[in-house]
Enzyme design. Structure first.
Site, PDB file in Angstrom:
ATOM      1  N   LYS A 167      34.409   8.029 117.823  1.00  0.00           N
ATOM      2  CA  LYS A 167      34.501   7.837 116.238  1.00  0.00           C
ATOM      3  C   LYS A 167      34.861   6.579 115.747  1.00  0.00           C
ATOM      4  O   LYS A 167      35.841   6.834 115.777  1.00  0.00           O
ATOM      5  CB  LYS A 167      34.401   8.990 115.591  1.00  0.00           C
ATOM      6  CG  LYS A 167      33.688   8.043 114.253  1.00  0.00           C
ATOM      7  CD  LYS A 167      35.002   9.886 113.288  1.00  0.00           C
ATOM      8  CE  LYS A 167      34.177   9.074 111.588  1.00  0.00           C
ATOM      9  NZ  LYS A 167      35.017   9.559 110.289  1.00  0.00           N
ATOM     10  N   GLY A 228      38.241  11.623 100.919  1.00  0.00           N
ATOM     11  CA  GLY A 228      38.620  13.042 100.645  1.00  0.00           C
ATOM     12  C   GLY A 228      38.536  13.094  98.879  1.00  0.00           C
ATOM     13  O   GLY A 228      39.008  14.092  98.553  1.00  0.00           O
TER      14      GLY A 228
END
Length: 325
Positions: A167, A228
């Site tokens: 990733k 987040g």
């Protein structure tokens, strides 16, 4: 000795009976049928029938009709459309339990310097989430240049014994953690040329997403909101446009906060959702992991079902014919 079980070669000791293989596959007590060397083997012979080297077993069960619902990344099929990270948990045990509750098959891990002098009895993350059970996805979290991201991917490949699936994320600044798209392009091009299968984090720009697909990334992962933040999908129409124009899997990455956010991503037609903070920062991470799993499943089912069209005004659900007044 070697025997074939449903096309896979397995090793068993001399004297192994068919019932031993059934138990080894966790199929004891389940309704199955077995063919041994193209001959049906009655159930009452499972405990007595000894296997010989090169025997061929076919074990079948009944399943529901219809097409299996899976998605494919770099030629590998995955049934779970929920991908999870491993950061921010209280301890390794909570990490393990939350990942199990999520049903995820792909788990992302950050690559960091080893802590020289670490207690040898302290568990390693890969001891908790075994590569034998999960597809481990090394990520380049914390990288702010293409060079750093490339170095991290190469170290991750070495760490996991030649593993090519990574990733990629190249960040622009510490406050927003938005991607540096120009650096992401550069890193993606070099990693693809180096033989990596690149799943790439980007912003929710359909043009950037398409360019990363054209570069050769095996999956494109637009953000829902800042990493987040838990804000959920801020630009659903951008995500929808990305999905409609893509020929590779599209997975929402970053910003999911709760199960309804995950469900919305799936209703838009995304192939999956990657999350970490939404689970790890919940008051009960294990329960939230289970909720996210169900949200993904519900959203995917709704997408496949095809929602009713939106209307500006009311439409009666009961027929008007036959009213008595």
């Amino acid at each position: 000795m070697k025997i074939s079980v449903n096309g896979d070669t397995r090793e068993y000791g001399e004297g192994t009976v068919v019932a031993d293989v059934v138990a080894d596959l966790d199929l004891s007590g389940k309704r199955i049928a077995i063919e041994l060397n193209k001959e049906i083997l009655p159930f009452d012979q499972y405990t007595a029938k000894k296997l010989l080297a090169n025997d061929n077993l076919e074990i079948v069960q009944a399943i529901g009709g219809g097409q299996e619902d899976f998605f494919t990344i770099a030629g590998q099929k995955f049934n779970s459309r929920l991908l999870v990270g491993t950061g921010k948990y209280r301890d390794m045990e909570e990490t393990r339990l939350a990942i199990e509750a999520s049903g995820a098959e792909i788990v992302t891990v950050a690559i960091r310097r080893t802590n020289i002098g670490q207690n040898v009895d302290e568990p390693n993350l890969l001891d908790v989430i075994s590569p034998d059970k999960y597809t481990i996805l090394p990520n380049t979290a914390g990288c702010y240049t293409a060079d750093d991201a490339i170095r991290t991917c190469r170290l991750g490949r070495e760490l996991l014994g030649g593993h090519k699936l990574v990733k990629l994320e190249v960040l622009a600044d510490q406050k927003t953690l938005f991607p540096d798209v120009a650096e992401t392009y550069n890193a993606a091009e070099l990693l693809v040329k180096d033989g990596f299968d690149v799943m790439v984090y980007t912003n929710d720009d359909p043009i950037a997403a398409k360019r990363l697909e054209d570069i050769g990334c095996v999956a494109v992962m637009p953000l829902a909101a800042p990493i987040g933040s838990g804000l959920g999908i801020r630009n659903p129409y951008n995500i929808l446009t990305i999905v409609e124009n893509a020929t590779v899997p599209i997975l929402v990455d970053a910003g999911v906060g709760t199960a309804s956010d995950a469900a919305l991503a799936m209703e838009l037609g995304c192939d999956g959702v990657l999350m970490n903070t939404a689970i790890a920062a919940a008051k009960d991470p294990i329960l939230m992991a289970s909720a996210m799993k169900k949200g993904i499943q519900a959203g995917r089912a709704a997408f496949l079902a095809g929602r009713m069209p939106k209307k500006r005004f009311a439409s009666a659900s009961s027929p008007l014919d036959g009213l008595f007044f």
